[in-house]
Motif scaffolding. Structure first.
Motif, PDB file in Angstrom:
ATOM      1  N   ILE A 107       2.649   8.767   5.214  1.00 58.82           N
ATOM      2  CA  ILE A 107       1.925   7.507   5.390  1.00 58.82           C
ATOM      3  C   ILE A 107       1.881   7.155   6.874  1.00 58.82           C
ATOM      4  CG2 ILE A 107       2.051   5.007   4.983  1.00 58.82           C
ATOM      5  CD1 ILE A 107       2.983   5.578   2.177  1.00 58.82           C
ATOM      6  N   LYS A 108       0.714   6.743   7.333  1.00 60.72           N
ATOM      7  CA  LYS A 108       0.528   6.421   8.748  1.00 60.72           C
ATOM      8  C   LYS A 108       0.307   4.917   8.899  1.00 60.72           C
ATOM      9  CE  LYS A 108      -2.123   7.709  12.849  1.00 60.72           C
ATOM     10  NZ  LYS A 108      -3.268   8.497  13.381  1.00 60.72           N
ATOM     11  N   ARG A 130       0.822  -1.217   0.000  1.00 61.38           N
ATOM     12  CA  ARG A 130       0.000   0.000   0.000  1.00 61.38           C
ATOM     13  C   ARG A 130       0.856   1.268   0.000  1.00 61.38           C
ATOM     14  NH1 ARG A 130      -1.602   3.236   4.283  1.00 61.38           N
ATOM     15  NH2 ARG A 130      -0.977   2.635   6.398  1.00 61.38           N
ATOM     16  N   SER A 131       2.148   1.112   0.179  1.00 65.84           N
ATOM     17  CA  SER A 131       3.039   2.280   0.061  1.00 65.84           C
ATOM     18  C   SER A 131       3.170   2.733  -1.384  1.00 65.84           C
ATOM     19  CB  SER A 131       4.422   1.956   0.628  1.00 65.84           C
ATOM     20  OG  SER A 131       5.132   1.037  -0.196  1.00 65.84           O
ATOM     21  N   GLY A 132       2.841   1.856  -2.329  1.00 66.93           N
ATOM     22  CA  GLY A 132       2.826   2.226  -3.740  1.00 66.93           C
ATOM     23  C   GLY A 132       4.150   2.768  -4.263  1.00 66.93           C
ATOM     24  N   SER A 133       4.049   3.758  -5.145  1.00 62.95           N
ATOM     25  CA  SER A 133       5.259   4.356  -5.723  1.00 62.95           C
ATOM     26  C   SER A 133       6.034   5.154  -4.681  1.00 62.95           C
ATOM     27  CB  SER A 133       4.878   5.263  -6.900  1.00 62.95           C
ATOM     28  OG  SER A 133       3.972   6.273  -6.495  1.00 62.95           O
ATOM     29  N   ILE A 134       5.354   5.600  -3.611  1.00 65.49           N
ATOM     30  CA  ILE A 134       6.046   6.295  -2.521  1.00 65.49           C
ATOM     31  C   ILE A 134       7.057   5.355  -1.886  1.00 65.49           C
ATOM     32  CG2 ILE A 134       5.744   7.195  -0.170  1.00 65.49           C
ATOM     33  CD1 ILE A 134       3.163   8.481  -1.085  1.00 65.49           C
ATOM     34  N   GLY A 135       6.662   4.102  -1.671  1.00 68.66           N
ATOM     35  CA  GLY A 135       7.575   3.120  -1.103  1.00 68.66           C
ATOM     36  C   GLY A 135       8.808   2.933  -1.971  1.00 68.66           C
ATOM     37  N   LEU A 136       8.627   2.926  -3.290  1.00 71.75           N
ATOM     38  CA  LEU A 136       9.763   2.769  -4.203  1.00 71.75           C
ATOM     39  C   LEU A 136      10.686   3.975  -4.130  1.00 71.75           C
ATOM     40  CD1 LEU A 136       7.994   1.218  -7.332  1.00 71.75           C
ATOM     41  CD2 LEU A 136       9.093   0.052  -5.408  1.00 71.75           C
ATOM     42  N   MET A 137      10.110   5.162  -3.950  1.00 67.76           N
ATOM     43  CA  MET A 137      10.927   6.365  -3.787  1.00 67.76           C
ATOM     44  C   MET A 137      11.747   6.300  -2.501  1.00 67.76           C
ATOM     45  SD  MET A 137      10.948   8.649  -6.141  1.00 67.76           S
ATOM     46  CE  MET A 137      10.068   9.351  -7.536  1.00 67.76           C
ATOM     47  N   VAL A 138      11.133   5.804  -1.437  1.00 65.04           N
ATOM     48  CA  VAL A 138      11.840   5.670  -0.162  1.00 65.04           C
ATOM     49  C   VAL A 138      12.998   4.687  -0.304  1.00 65.04           C
ATOM     50  CG1 VAL A 138      11.644   4.883   2.231  1.00 65.04           C
ATOM     51  CG2 VAL A 138       9.817   6.262   1.223  1.00 65.04           C
ATOM     52  N   LEU A 139      12.738   3.553  -0.941  1.00 66.86           N
ATOM     53  CA  LEU A 139      13.775   2.537  -1.112  1.00 66.86           C
ATOM     54  C   LEU A 139      14.967   3.077  -1.898  1.00 66.86           C
ATOM     55  CD1 LEU A 139      11.585  -0.590  -1.936  1.00 66.86           C
ATOM     56  CD2 LEU A 139      12.964  -0.259   0.112  1.00 66.86           C
ATOM     57  N   LYS A 175     -12.757  -2.110   3.705  1.00 68.25           N
ATOM     58  CA  LYS A 175     -12.885  -2.037   2.253  1.00 68.25           C
ATOM     59  C   LYS A 175     -11.983  -0.958   1.663  1.00 68.25           C
ATOM     60  CE  LYS A 175     -16.423  -1.762  -1.362  1.00 68.25           C
ATOM     61  NZ  LYS A 175     -17.884  -1.602  -1.639  1.00 68.25           N
ATOM     62  N   SER A 176     -11.957   0.223   2.287  1.00 72.61           N
ATOM     63  CA  SER A 176     -11.123   1.313   1.781  1.00 72.61           C
ATOM     64  C   SER A 176      -9.636   0.974   1.938  1.00 72.61           C
ATOM     65  CB  SER A 176     -11.446   2.618   2.512  1.00 72.61           C
ATOM     66  OG  SER A 176     -11.207   2.507   3.901  1.00 72.61           O
ATOM     67  N   TYR A 177      -9.302   0.259   3.020  1.00 72.08           N
ATOM     68  CA  TYR A 177      -7.908  -0.148   3.249  1.00 72.08           C
ATOM     69  C   TYR A 177      -7.439  -1.089   2.132  1.00 72.08           C
ATOM     70  CZ  TYR A 177      -3.887  -2.388   5.515  1.00 72.08           C
ATOM     71  OH  TYR A 177      -2.638  -2.886   5.803  1.00 72.08           O
ATOM     72  N   HIS A 178      -8.242  -2.085   1.818  1.00 71.86           N
ATOM     73  CA  HIS A 178      -7.861  -3.042   0.782  1.00 71.86           C
ATOM     74  C   HIS A 178      -7.888  -2.406  -0.608  1.00 71.86           C
ATOM     75  CE1 HIS A 178      -7.395  -6.545   3.315  1.00 71.86           C
ATOM     76  NE2 HIS A 178      -8.515  -6.236   3.943  1.00 71.86           N
ATOM     77  N   ARG A 179      -8.783  -1.436  -0.806  1.00 70.09           N
ATOM     78  CA  ARG A 179      -8.789  -0.712  -2.072  1.00 70.09           C
ATOM     79  C   ARG A 179      -7.475   0.049  -2.252  1.00 70.09           C
ATOM     80  NH1 ARG A 179     -12.705   2.698  -1.178  1.00 70.09           N
ATOM     81  NH2 ARG A 179     -14.383   1.231  -1.737  1.00 70.09           N
ATOM     82  N   PRO A 214      -6.676   9.318   6.623  1.00 68.42           N
ATOM     83  CA  PRO A 214      -7.918   8.930   7.321  1.00 68.42           C
ATOM     84  C   PRO A 214      -8.871   8.130   6.449  1.00 68.42           C
ATOM     85  CG  PRO A 214      -7.366  11.213   7.787  1.00 68.42           C
ATOM     86  CD  PRO A 214      -6.455  10.771   6.680  1.00 68.42           C
ATOM     87  N   PHE A 215      -8.895   8.418   5.147  1.00 67.94           N
ATOM     88  CA  PHE A 215      -9.772   7.698   4.236  1.00 67.94           C
ATOM     89  C   PHE A 215      -9.272   6.279   3.982  1.00 67.94           C
ATOM     90  CE2 PHE A 215     -10.256  12.225   3.301  1.00 67.94           C
ATOM     91  CZ  PHE A 215     -11.631  12.365   3.403  1.00 67.94           C
ATOM     92  N   VAL A 216      -7.933   6.105   4.013  1.00 69.30           N
ATOM     93  CA  VAL A 216      -7.355   4.767   3.848  1.00 69.30           C
ATOM     94  C   VAL A 216      -7.826   3.858   4.978  1.00 69.30           C
ATOM     95  CG1 VAL A 216      -5.214   3.432   3.875  1.00 69.30           C
ATOM     96  CG2 VAL A 216      -5.329   5.579   2.592  1.00 69.30           C
ATOM     97  N   HIS A 217      -7.831   4.396   6.194  1.00 74.86           N
ATOM     98  CA  HIS A 217      -8.174   3.606   7.381  1.00 74.86           C
ATOM     99  C   HIS A 217      -9.666   3.710   7.752  1.00 74.86           C
ATOM    100  CE1 HIS A 217      -3.927   2.853   8.063  1.00 74.86           C
ATOM    101  NE2 HIS A 217      -3.686   4.149   7.952  1.00 74.86           N
TER     102      HIS A 217
END
Length: 398
Positions: free
Chosen positions: A237-238, A116-125, A366-370, A359-362
């Protein structure tokens, strides 16, 4: 024996812990940072290696060749018999064995955070974990000895990204044909590099310890866990407590698959902070190899095949530099001679919008898995763009 690479306190990383990102990490610590006497207990690990994997390289790869070795591995991973050296059978069986401590739910929680970190996670890595690690001159030495600079940063970055994206897929890490296979491949690649370096006879163990030793392997693993976690938080990201616990559990398992004893790895954020502090605070100053590797990674968008258009190359180059300065700070970037850029404002803007979305992610399950599904698609898209540019086979989650 204390190798000359053991440099306490580290002139570069001391600043990191006093006024940089490390200061923020230390504030999350329960208890105190380790003292020098505690840290010195890690020194023997600088000379410890993955002896079983090294044995496989000498008995299988150097004797029978890559094609035959890979054929045997494919058979063993499929639970078929293979007339091969006992060391290889032992290695594959060790990979396939499920540890008694493994928790499937925690494992998937950690993988979910990565996805769920998406492309942000790749930037961090790329711009925090990988580039930040280059500031350590000692851990870089095996890369220099194996000719990583000549092979190019684009190839190395593509391989690392493909590995990470592959193993964090849903239930991928325990799949013999995905996660277990990928980890076994990386474990043997490390062993092959180590054996090749030692056979060449130019490695200075008294200065650097063993190549790809167990302490450096722990530090690399911590880059994927505690440093990655810190980077995600910096970009808004929280993570949930379950995701945090799962992340450390996930990388404990991956680390054990890569040949480091499971008891080596921290299971809590506080223990991980202590562990990364102990390693960073003993690193010698950056050297010419540090600067060369950092420069190669910086120029990767320009020199590599992806992106293809010149304006895109320049845009990606500046964007990555902005993230480098955002994550690593002025002192580290100047040490590695990274060009300053006004693009460091971009991560601040991104963080603002990411925080608004959390807040919308959590909001619900359903929103979390989306969020996981949407961001996972972004990761697959990025890694496949790199793979296509190198003429490699793309990956899917199917």
């Amino acid at each position: 024996m204390i190798p000359s690479r053991f440099y306490y306190p580290s002139p570069g990383f001391s600043i990191y812990w006093k006024s940089g990102n490390g200061k923020n990490l230390a504030e999350k610590l329960i208890g105190k940072l380790p003292e020098k006497t505690e840290i010195e207990a890690f020194i023997p690990r600088l000379f410890e290696t993955d002896s079983l994997a090294d044995q496989v390289i000498r008995e299988v790869y150097q004797v029978h060749g890559f094609k035959q070795a890979d054929s045997w591995i494919e058979a063993l991973l499929a639970n078929k018999q293979a007339e091969c050296p006992e060391s290889l059978i032992q290695l594959v069986n060790q990979t396939l064995e499920t540890p008694s401590w493994l928790n499937a739910e925690l494992l998937e929680s950690g993988a979910c955070l990565c996805r769920r970190s998406g492309s942000i996670g790749l930037m961090v890595l790329r711009n925090y974990c990988l580039m930040g690690g280059y500031e350590s001159s000692a851990i870089n030495k095996p890369l220099v000895f194996t000719g990583a600079l000549k092979k190019g940063a684009a190839k190395r970055l593509t391989e690392t990204t493909e590995f990470w994206v592959s193993i964090v897929g849903e239930n991928a890490i325990t799949n013999p044909q995905i996660g277990l296979k990928e980890c076994l491949k990386i474990r043997l690649m490390h062993a092959y590099a180590r054996v090749s370096i030692l056979d060449e006879g130019k490695w200075q163990e008294a200065d650097w310890g063993a190549p790809l030793n167990q302490w450096d392997m722990l530090a690399t693993n911590l880059g994927f866990s505690i440093i990655f976690l810190d980077g995600l938080r910096k970009l808004g990201i929280k993570p949930t407590e379950e995701e945090i616990q799962g992340l450390f559990h996930f990388w404990k398992y991956v680390g054990s698959l890569l040949g480091t004893p499971a008891e080596t790895f921290p299971e809590t954020e506080s223990d991980a902070i202590r562990a990364i502090y102990a390693w960073t605070i003993t690193q010698a100053p950056a050297d010419d190899d540090t600067i060369a590797l950092a420069k190669a990674l910086t120029l990767e968008p320009i020199d590599g095949p992806f992106p293809s258009r010149n304006w895109e190359k320049k845009l990606v180059y500046k964007t990555h530099l902005g993230y480098n300065w955002f994550f690593l700070g002025k002192t580290s970037c100047q040490t590695m001679q990274l060009p300053k850029t006004s693009w460091q404002i971009y991560p601040h803007i991104q963080r603002f919008f990411v925080r608004l979305a959390q807040p919308f992610v959590h909001w619900s399950g359903k929103s979390y898995h989306r969020s996981i599904l949407c961001n996972r698609k972004a990761q697959i898209k990025v890694v496949n763009a790199y793979l296509k540019s190198h003429g490699r086979k793309t990956i899917t989650d199917k």
